[in-house]
Scaffold this active site. Structure first.
Site, PDB file in Angstrom:
ATOM      1  N   THR A 219       0.869  -1.185   0.000  1.00 17.49           N
ATOM      2  CA  THR A 219       0.000   0.000   0.000  1.00 17.49           C
ATOM      3  C   THR A 219       0.901   1.227   0.000  1.00 17.49           C
ATOM      4  OG1 THR A 219      -1.681  -1.153   1.285  1.00 17.49           O
ATOM      5  CG2 THR A 219      -1.815   1.250   1.238  1.00 17.49           C
TER       6      THR A 219
ATOM      7  N   LYS B  69      -0.868   5.591   8.547  1.00 21.04           N
ATOM      8  CA  LYS B  69      -0.126   5.705   7.281  1.00 21.04           C
ATOM      9  C   LYS B  69      -1.109   5.843   6.103  1.00 21.04           C
ATOM     10  CE  LYS B  69       1.625   2.542   4.043  1.00 21.04           C
ATOM     11  NZ  LYS B  69       1.960   1.175   3.706  1.00 21.04           N
TER      12      LYS B  69
ATOM     13  N   LYS C 115      -7.734   1.617  -2.719  1.00 21.75           N
ATOM     14  CA  LYS C 115      -7.299   1.147  -1.390  1.00 21.75           C
ATOM     15  C   LYS C 115      -7.358   2.276  -0.354  1.00 21.75           C
ATOM     16  CE  LYS C 115      -5.027  -1.156   1.810  1.00 21.75           C
ATOM     17  NZ  LYS C 115      -5.637  -2.214   2.586  1.00 21.75           N
TER      18      LYS C 115
HETATM   19  P1  NAD Z   1       5.891  -5.754   7.307  1.00 25.90           P
HETATM   20  O1  NAD Z   1       6.660  -4.609   7.822  1.00 25.90           O
HETATM   21  O2  NAD Z   1       5.532  -6.886   8.208  1.00 25.90           O
HETATM   22  O3  NAD Z   1       6.656  -6.390   6.022  1.00 25.90           O
HETATM   23  C1  NAD Z   1       7.411  -5.650   5.102  1.00 25.90           C
HETATM   24  C2  NAD Z   1       8.664  -6.452   4.822  1.00 25.90           C
HETATM   25  O4  NAD Z   1       9.423  -5.797   3.793  1.00 25.90           O
HETATM   26  C3  NAD Z   1       9.585  -6.569   6.040  1.00 25.90           C
HETATM   27  O5  NAD Z   1       9.825  -7.948   6.320  1.00 25.90           O
HETATM   28  C4  NAD Z   1      10.856  -5.848   5.613  1.00 25.90           C
HETATM   29  O6  NAD Z   1      12.038  -6.421   6.128  1.00 25.90           O
HETATM   30  C5  NAD Z   1      10.784  -5.983   4.109  1.00 25.90           C
HETATM   31  N1  NAD Z   1      11.568  -4.983   3.392  1.00 25.90           N
HETATM   32  C6  NAD Z   1      11.608  -3.640   3.580  1.00 25.90           C
HETATM   33  N2  NAD Z   1      12.442  -3.063   2.699  1.00 25.90           N
HETATM   34  C7  NAD Z   1      12.954  -4.066   1.935  1.00 25.90           C
HETATM   35  C8  NAD Z   1      13.886  -4.116   0.873  1.00 25.90           C
HETATM   36  N3  NAD Z   1      14.464  -3.001   0.403  1.00 25.90           N
HETATM   37  N4  NAD Z   1      14.172  -5.307   0.330  1.00 25.90           N
HETATM   38  C9  NAD Z   1      13.604  -6.452   0.796  1.00 25.90           C
HETATM   39  N5  NAD Z   1      12.704  -6.469   1.812  1.00 25.90           N
HETATM   40  C10 NAD Z   1      12.392  -5.297   2.370  1.00 25.90           C
HETATM   41  O7  NAD Z   1       4.566  -5.128   6.659  1.00 25.90           O
HETATM   42  P2  NAD Z   1       3.233  -5.912   6.242  1.00 25.90           P
HETATM   43  O8  NAD Z   1       2.266  -5.892   7.369  1.00 25.90           O
HETATM   44  O9  NAD Z   1       3.596  -7.209   5.621  1.00 25.90           O
HETATM   45  O10 NAD Z   1       2.663  -4.901   5.162  1.00 25.90           O
HETATM   46  C11 NAD Z   1       3.204  -4.823   3.856  1.00 25.90           C
HETATM   47  C12 NAD Z   1       2.349  -3.876   3.032  1.00 25.90           C
HETATM   48  O11 NAD Z   1       1.003  -4.360   3.009  1.00 25.90           O
HETATM   49  C13 NAD Z   1       2.288  -2.454   3.604  1.00 25.90           C
HETATM   50  O12 NAD Z   1       2.334  -1.538   2.539  1.00 25.90           O
HETATM   51  C14 NAD Z   1       0.948  -2.412   4.323  1.00 25.90           C
HETATM   52  O13 NAD Z   1       0.405  -1.108   4.368  1.00 25.90           O
HETATM   53  C15 NAD Z   1       0.116  -3.339   3.438  1.00 25.90           C
HETATM   54  N6  NAD Z   1      -1.009  -3.992   4.136  1.00 25.90           N
HETATM   55  C16 NAD Z   1      -0.827  -4.525   5.393  1.00 25.90           C
HETATM   56  C17 NAD Z   1      -1.910  -5.138   6.020  1.00 25.90           C
HETATM   57  C18 NAD Z   1      -1.751  -5.764   7.388  1.00 25.90           C
HETATM   58  O14 NAD Z   1      -2.789  -6.110   8.016  1.00 25.90           O
HETATM   59  N7  NAD Z   1      -0.550  -5.959   7.909  1.00 25.90           N
HETATM   60  C19 NAD Z   1      -3.166  -5.204   5.376  1.00 25.90           C
HETATM   61  C20 NAD Z   1      -3.288  -4.686   4.096  1.00 25.90           C
HETATM   62  C21 NAD Z   1      -2.207  -4.072   3.486  1.00 25.90           C
END
Ligand code: NAD
Length: 299
Positions: A96, A246, A171
């Site tokens: 997102t 966010k 979204k």
């Molecule tokens: P998270 O922080 O758990 O996972 C993100 C991952 O990306 C981390 O493991 C991090 O180490 C990795 N990362 C960051 N920079 C990187 C790079 N340069 N190279 C490789 N890996 C890298 O976050 P999440 O909860 O999995 O959310 C991910 C996305 O999904 C976000 O944009 C969030 O807004 C969206 N989202 C989350 C939810 C939720 O309930 N958690 C629901 C819908 C949407």
């Protein structure tokens, strides 16, 4: 079987990648956190030492990263996806992020000869684990058709929302509406209690009346009426308040860019900011009920 390079194996990415493996695809994963890569390998995926290795042989590249800056870095940076992916690879960003970044990265991808989709999701970690996510997909129709069977291994509802960036636009509108309705539900419970009603009584009536909404019936912010709600497990996330903040900021940013008035969205962003400033950003976003109930007690 499709060869998939998956970058970003966090709370959402890990279960999404696991579902692709379950569906019979060959998934090579990379994350900055080595434990996340090792966990993917334990589920039958392949561990990559860096992003370039994860995508080198991929038919499809999927990213699930925190926010716009990480998406820019992974796609446009030195040794980024656009420089290293196979020339015929389809690129899908499920993070997102802000609409402008989504459109800028998609334009850079197009210029480099790639098809790219923005495909953010709704449904949270539970939906990611159960492969019931909703995908909102922006990009060309032919790219959408190619992505659909892959997205279906991770989700139940896959919607083509138009051209690049439109997935992100849907979204942030959805999440802004969710935040506003959650705050409204919290205010209603707080008022009802002050007027001498039990939470259950309010729930029983409103869930069958015109005030009904998902924040009430699917994710009730007070303990009791909906057993699966985070309210019944001390507001363990779920979807954190920090993530909701966010998304509300993304809505503000997008609205500013097109001069769209969103006063309720602005009020929701301010309220979530005050809440998160108390050090509560790691709680589920429905925990704003506590903040609203506490504020009203002070009045
Ligand atoms: P998270 O922080 O758990 O996972 C993100 C991952 O990306 C981390 O493991 C991090 O180490 C990795 N990362 C960051 N920079 C990187 C790079 N340069 N190279 C490789 N890996 C890298 O976050 P999440 O909860 O999995 O959310 C991910 C996305 O999904 C976000 O944009 C969030 O807004 C969206 N989202 C989350 C939810 C939720 O309930 N958690 C629901 C819908 C949407």
């Amino acid at each position: 079987m499709t060869a998939i390079g998956f970058i970003g194996l966090g709370n959402m990415g890990a279960p999404m990648a696991a579902n692709l493996i379950k569906a019979g695809h060959q998934v090579t994963g990379y994350d900055l956190v080595p434990e996340a890569v090792a966990a993917l390998a334990e589920k039958g995926g392949r561990a990559a030492a860096n992003a370039a290795e994860a995508i080198a042989a991929a038919d499809i590249v999927i990213t699930m990263l925190p926010a716009g800056p990480q998406v820019r870095e992974v796609y446009l940076g030195n040794a980024g996806v656009l420089g290293r992916a196979r020339h015929d690879a389809l690129l899908i960003d499920c993070s997102t992020i802000d609409v402008d970044t989504a459109r800028a990265v998609a334009a850079a991808a197009r210029e480099a000869g790639f098809d790219m989709l923005d495909a953010p999701v709704s449904g949270g970690t539970a939906g990611a684990a159960a492969a019931t996510l909703t995908f909102m997909v922006g990009g060309e129709a032919a790219a959408f058709a190619r992505a659909q069977p892959i997205l279906e291994a991770m989700g139940r509802t896959i919607v083509h929302t138009g051209l690049a960036g439109n997935g992100q636009a849907v979204k942030i509108c959805n999440n802004m509406l969710l935040a506003i309705s959650m705050i409204g539900v919290c205010e209603a419970f707080t008022l009802a209690q002050k007027l001498g009603l039990t939470s259950q009584t309010l729930f029983d009536v409103v869930s069958k009346s015109t005030g009904q909404c998902w924040a009430l019936t699917g994710y009730c912010p007070v303990p009791g009426p909906v057993s699966s709600s985070p309210a019944n497990r001390d507001y363990a996330a779920g979807f954190t308040a920090a993530m909701m903040l966010k998304d509300l900021r993304l809505a503000q940013q997008a609205a500013g860019a097109v001069a769209a008035p969103i006063p309720m969205g602005a009020a929701a962003a301010n309220l979530y900011q005050l809440f998160v400033d108390e050090g509560t950003g790691g709680f589920d976003f429905s925990a704003i009920y506590r903040f609203i109930a506490k504020s009203q007690t002070k009045i």
